[in-house]
Design a protein around this motif. Structure first.
Motif, mmCIF file in Angstrom:
data_model
loop_
_atom_site.group_PDB
_atom_site.id
_atom_site.type_symbol
_atom_site.label_atom_id
_atom_site.label_comp_id
_atom_site.label_asym_id
_atom_site.label_seq_id
_atom_site.Cartn_x
_atom_site.Cartn_y
_atom_site.Cartn_z
ATOM 1 N N ASN A 229 4.796 25.224 12.574
ATOM 2 C CA ASN A 229 3.403 25.642 12.452
ATOM 3 C C ASN A 229 2.908 25.706 11.005
ATOM 4 N N SER A 230 3.766 25.287 10.052
ATOM 5 C CA SER A 230 3.374 25.309 8.636
ATOM 6 C C SER A 230 2.474 24.126 8.298
ATOM 7 N N GLU A 231 1.648 24.295 7.250
ATOM 8 C CA GLU A 231 0.753 23.228 6.804
ATOM 9 C C GLU A 231 1.542 22.025 6.305
ATOM 10 N N LYS A 232 2.670 22.264 5.644
ATOM 11 C CA LYS A 232 3.505 21.182 5.114
ATOM 12 C C LYS A 232 3.986 20.281 6.250
ATOM 13 N N PHE A 233 4.478 20.896 7.373
ATOM 14 C CA PHE A 233 4.965 20.101 8.509
ATOM 15 C C PHE A 233 3.818 19.330 9.156
ATOM 16 N N LYS A 234 2.673 20.000 9.317
ATOM 17 C CA LYS A 234 1.529 19.346 9.956
ATOM 18 C C LYS A 234 1.069 18.135 9.154
ATOM 19 N N GLU A 235 1.033 18.296 7.803
ATOM 20 C CA GLU A 235 0.646 17.162 6.955
ATOM 21 C C GLU A 235 1.650 16.026 7.059
ATOM 22 N N TYR A 236 2.939 16.374 7.031
ATOM 23 C CA TYR A 236 3.991 15.346 7.122
ATOM 24 C C TYR A 236 3.918 14.610 8.461
ATOM 25 N N LYS A 237 3.712 15.379 9.553
ATOM 26 C CA LYS A 237 3.643 14.779 10.882
ATOM 27 C C LYS A 237 2.435 13.836 10.973
ATOM 28 N N GLU A 238 1.315 14.290 10.428
ATOM 29 C CA GLU A 238 0.108 13.466 10.432
ATOM 30 C C GLU A 238 0.324 12.174 9.643
ATOM 31 N N TYR A 239 1.011 12.317 8.490
ATOM 32 C CA TYR A 239 1.310 11.142 7.655
ATOM 33 C C TYR A 239 2.234 10.162 8.381
ATOM 34 N N MET A 240 3.287 10.672 9.053
ATOM 35 C CA MET A 240 4.258 9.804 9.719
ATOM 36 C C MET A 240 3.649 9.105 10.933
ATOM 37 N N LEU A 241 2.661 9.725 11.563
ATOM 38 C CA LEU A 241 2.018 9.119 12.737
ATOM 39 C C LEU A 241 0.883 8.161 12.347
ATOM 40 N N ASP A 242 0.552 8.146 11.022
ATOM 41 C CA ASP A 242 -0.522 7.273 10.524
ATOM 42 C C ASP A 242 0.009 5.852 10.352
ATOM 43 N N LYS A 243 -0.636 4.882 11.005
ATOM 44 C CA LYS A 243 -0.178 3.486 10.916
ATOM 45 C C LYS A 243 -0.387 2.916 9.513
ATOM 46 N N ASP A 244 -1.341 3.457 8.766
ATOM 47 C CA ASP A 244 -1.625 2.954 7.412
ATOM 48 C C ASP A 244 -1.015 3.836 6.329
ATOM 49 N N LYS A 245 0.075 4.520 6.653
ATOM 50 C CA LYS A 245 0.655 5.454 5.668
ATOM 51 C C LYS A 245 1.139 4.757 4.404
ATOM 52 N N TRP A 246 1.561 3.468 4.474
ATOM 53 C CA TRP A 246 2.021 2.743 3.274
ATOM 54 C C TRP A 246 0.917 2.666 2.223
ATOM 55 N N LYS A 247 -0.351 2.558 2.700
ATOM 56 C CA LYS A 247 -1.459 2.418 1.766
ATOM 57 C C LYS A 247 -1.759 3.721 1.020
ATOM 58 N N LYS A 248 -1.162 4.805 1.480
ATOM 59 C CA LYS A 248 -1.403 6.100 0.841
ATOM 60 C C LYS A 248 -0.334 6.471 -0.180
ATOM 61 N N THR A 249 0.621 5.583 -0.411
ATOM 62 C CA THR A 249 1.721 5.876 -1.334
ATOM 63 C C THR A 249 1.401 5.380 -2.743
ATOM 64 N N ASP A 250 2.094 5.978 -3.748
ATOM 65 C CA ASP A 250 1.963 5.524 -5.141
ATOM 66 C C ASP A 250 2.478 4.094 -5.271
ATOM 67 N N GLU A 251 3.503 3.780 -4.501
ATOM 68 C CA GLU A 251 4.064 2.427 -4.570
ATOM 69 C C GLU A 251 3.025 1.382 -4.149
ATOM 70 N N TYR A 252 2.242 1.721 -3.099
ATOM 71 C CA TYR A 252 1.196 0.788 -2.658
ATOM 72 C C TYR A 252 0.150 0.602 -3.764
ATOM 73 N N ASN A 253 -0.237 1.744 -4.411
ATOM 74 C CA ASN A 253 -1.221 1.655 -5.502
ATOM 75 C C ASN A 253 -0.700 0.804 -6.647
ATOM 76 N N GLN A 254 0.589 0.914 -6.949
ATOM 77 C CA GLN A 254 1.181 0.089 -8.001
ATOM 78 C C GLN A 254 1.169 -1.385 -7.620
ATOM 79 N N GLU A 255 1.431 -1.649 -6.313
ATOM 80 C CA GLU A 255 1.409 -3.031 -5.824
ATOM 81 C C GLU A 255 0.008 -3.628 -5.978
ATOM 82 N N VAL A 256 -1.021 -2.820 -5.610
ATOM 83 C CA VAL A 256 -2.402 -3.277 -5.749
ATOM 84 C C VAL A 256 -2.738 -3.530 -7.213
ATOM 85 N N ARG A 257 -2.300 -2.582 -8.112
ATOM 86 C CA ARG A 257 -2.574 -2.737 -9.542
ATOM 87 C C ARG A 257 -1.914 -3.997 -10.095
#
Length: 523
Positions: A229-257
Motif C-alpha cells: 500500500n506504499s506510494e513507492k510500490f504503487k509507482e513501481y507497479k504502475e511503471y512495470m505495467l506501462d508498455k512504454d516504460k523504456w521511454k521513461k528511462t535515462d537510458e532512453y533519453n541518452q539514446e534519443v540525444r
C-alpha cells in the motif's frame, strides 16, 4: 480576632510606622535642639544688623563726610564704606530671603516636627504603641509560633474535613471499599456480557486468534500490507505495467540525444575532418615552452628580469652604455590576469652600466623599463618561436622580441620596433666572430606601412637548419638562408630608450598576451 491585633498587623511592616519611628527619633535628638538654637542665633544676628546701621549713621566720621561739600577731596572713611554696603544689603531681596529662611517655621526640620506631632495624635499609633506594651501582646507573640498552636490548628482543620467523617464511617464493613468491590463483583458475574465473554474465551475462534495475535506470520502480513500500500510500490507497479516504460528511462533519453547528435552538422563535420590531413601542420609540432601570463605574477621559474651574465657574475642587473633607461626589479611590469605589460616611463633611478672600454660603473637615469629572459630556464635550437603582442608607438621607445646565446653573437631579432625612425619595424639575424662584434654581419628587413600599435599581432620565427622565416599572423614577410644560428638560444622581451626624447615621454606599454615555442615531432 481583636481590633488591636488587626491594627497591629496593618501597621507593623508599613512605611507609615517606619516614618513615625524615624521622626520620633529625630525629634527626640539633640540634633534638632541644636538646630533650633543655631537658627535662632543666626536670625538674631541678622536682625541686629539694623542696629549696626543706626550706629554707623551716628558715627562722627560718617557725619563729617556727609556734611562736607567737597567729598571728592576727602578720603572716604571705612565707616562710610561699611554704611553704604550695610544699607544696600539691608535693602536687598537677599536680606529679606535670608530672614525668611532663618524663620524656624520655614525649615524642613519644622515640617518634620509638625509631621511627628500629627502622627502622635493618630489613634492607630496610640492603639499600636499601647498594644505592643501589653501583657496580652507578649503572650500572643510568644505563643503564635508554638507547636501547641500549630497542632491545634491542624486538628481543627482535620476534624472539620470530609476526610475525618469518612474515617469514622470506614470502621463499618458496609462502608469499606472491600464491601463495595464484593457487591460489584457479584453483579458483574451475573451480567450477560461477562457470561458470554467467559464462554467465548473457551471457543475455537478465540483460541485461534490468540495463537495468531503475536505470531511471525501476522508480523509478515503486516509488513507486506504496508509495503503493497506504499506510494513507492504503487509507482513501481504502475511503471512495470506501462508498455512504454523504456521511454521513461535515462537510458532512453541518452539514446534519443545520441540520435540528435548524430544528425548535428558539427558532429558530422568533426568525424569527416578528424582523420583528414587538415591538422597535419598542428600535429607536426609540440610545445616546448609557453606562458599565458594568467597567474597574476611574473613566474620566476620561467623568467629572469636581468641580463644572464649580470645575474651569474654580479648577482645584479645592468644596462648597456647607450641605454637611456634602467631595468628595474619587476617594478615596470603590470599583469591583469590575461596579459603582461612592460611599461617604459619617465622616472628617476640609479644603476650599473656596462661600457666596452670602461667596464662597469654606476649612473643616474631619468627613465625606467623592464626586460624578461629565459636564459636560466629555457633554450632551444630550431623550431617555431612566436608571441601575441601589441606594440606602442611612443617614440623613441623601442620594443623587441629576440633570441640570444651564450655570447654576443649569434642573435636573432624576431622584431624590433621604433629603432631609428618612428614606426620603424625590422627583422634581423646577426652572426660573426664574438670577439669582433663591431665586424658582425647581419641580414635585416625593414617593414613600413602597417600600423602595429592598433591591435595584437602574432609574430612568428620558423627556424630551420638552413633557413629563417619571419611571419606576422601566419603570413610570411621575410626569409633568409644567411646567418642561421646552429646553437641553442634563449628568449628576450625588452623595452627601452636608445635616443634622448625631445618631449616629455608618456608611459609606453609593451603588451604580451602569450609566448609559445614548438619543436618538430619526429615522424
Amino acid at each position: 480576632n481583636s481590633a488591636q491585633l488587626k491594627n497591629y498587623n496593618n501597621l507593623k511592616d508599613s512605611d507609615e510606622l517606619s516614618e513615625y519611628f524615624e521622626l520620633k527619633e529625630y525629634c527626640s535628638s539633640n540634633k534638632l535642639t541644636e538646630f533650633k538654637k543655631a537658627i535662632t542665633e543666626q536670625l538674631s544676628t541678622e536682625k541686629n544688623r539694623t542696629k549696626e546701621l543706626k550706629a554707623l549713621k551716628k558715627n562722627s566720621a560718617v557725619k563729617v563726610y556727609q556734611k562736607s561739600k567737597e567729598k571728592e577731596t576727602i578720603d572716604k572713611p571705612d565707616e562710610v564704606t561699611q554704611l553704604e554696603e550695610l544699607g544696600a544689603y539691608l535693602s536687598s531681596a537677599d536680606y529679606k530671603n535670608k530672614l525668611e529662611q532663618l524663620e524656624y517655621k520655614n525649615t524642613e526640620e519644622y515640617k518634620k516636627e509638625q509631621k511627628f506631632k500629627q502622627l502622635q495624635k493618630d489613634k492607630r499609633f496610640k492603639i499600636y504603641l499601647s498594644f505592643i506594651d501589653s501583657a496580652l501582646f507578649k503572650h500572643y507573640d510568644s505563643f503564635k509560633d508554638s507547636d501547641n498552636l500549630k497542632n491545634y490548628e491542624e486538628l481543627t482543620e482535620y476534624i472539620a474535613s470530609s476526610e475525618y467523617q469518612e474515617a469514622l464511617n470506614s470502621f463499618t464493613y458496609k462502608n469499606t471499599d472491600e464491601y463495595k468491590k464484593e457487591i460489584e463483583f457479584s453483579e458483574l458475574k451475573k451480567s450477560t456480557k461477562i457470561v458470554n465473554w467467559e464462554k467465548y474465551q473457551k471457543s475455537k475462534p478465540y483460541i485461534l486468534f490468540k495463537e495468531i495475535e503475536n505470531s511471525d506470520l501476522l508480523k509478515q502480513y503486516e509488513e507486506l500490507d504496508e509495503f503493497v500500500n506504499s506510494e513507492k510500490f504503487k509507482e513501481y507497479k504502475e511503471y512495470m505495467l506501462d508498455k512504454d516504460k523504456w521511454k521513461k528511462t535515462d537510458e532512453y533519453n541518452q539514446e534519443v540525444r545520441l540520435g540528435e547528435l548524430e544528425k548535428s552538422d558539427n558532429i558530422k563535420w568533426y568525424f569527416a575532418t578528424k582523420d583528414s590531413n587538415k591538422f597535419d601542420e598542428l600535429k607536426a609540432w609540440k610545445i616546448t615552452f609557453e606562458d599565458d601570463f594568467t597567474s597574476g605574477k611574473v613566474e620566476d621559474e620561467k623568467w629572469m628580469n636581468s641580463y644572464f651574465w649580470g645575474k651569474m657574475m654580479l648577482n645584479d642587473r645592468y644596462v648597456m652604455a647607450d641605454d637611456k633607461q634602467y631595468y628595474t626589479d619587476n617594478k615596470n611590469f603590470e599583469l591583469n590576469g590575461t596579459t603582461l605589460k612592460i611599461i617604459t616611463k619617465k622616472e628617476k633611478s640609479e644603476g650599473r652600466v656596462w661600457h666596452a672600454t670602461h667596464g662597469f660603473f654606476t649612473k643616474n637615469f631619468d627613465y625606467t623599463s623592464g626586460m624578461l629572459s629565459t636564459a636560466n630556464s629555457f633554450r632551444q635550437q630550431y623550431g617555431k618561436i612566436e608571441a601575441k603582442i601589441k606594440l606602442n608607438a611612443e617614440f623613441p621607445v623601442y620594443q623587441a622580441f629576440w633570441l640570444k646565446g651564450e655570447k654576443i653573437l649569434p642573435g636573432v631579432d624576431i622584431f624590433k620596433f621604433n629603432m631609428d625612425k618612428k614606426n620603424r619595424f625590422q627583422m634581423s639575424t646577426f652572426w660573426g666572430d664574438p670577439l669582433k662584434a663591431k665586424e658582425a654581419q647581419n641580414k635585416t628587413n625593414k617593414l613600413n606601412g602597417a600600423n602595429f600599435t592598433k591591435n595584437y599581432f602574432i609574430y612568428t620565427l620558423d627556424w630551420e637548419e638552413n633557413k629563417l622565416t619571419w611571419k606576422i599572423n601566419g603570413i610570411e614577410v621575410f626569409s633568409t638562408n644567411q646567418g642561421v644560428p646552429n646553437e641553442p638560444l634563449y628568449l628576450m622581451l625588452t623595452a627601452g630608450i636608445q635616443k634622448e626624447p625631445t618631449v616629455d615621454l608618456a608611459p609606453a606599454a609593451f603588451e604580451i598576451d602569450w609566448v609559445r615555442c614548438y619543436e618538430k615531432v619526429n615522424s
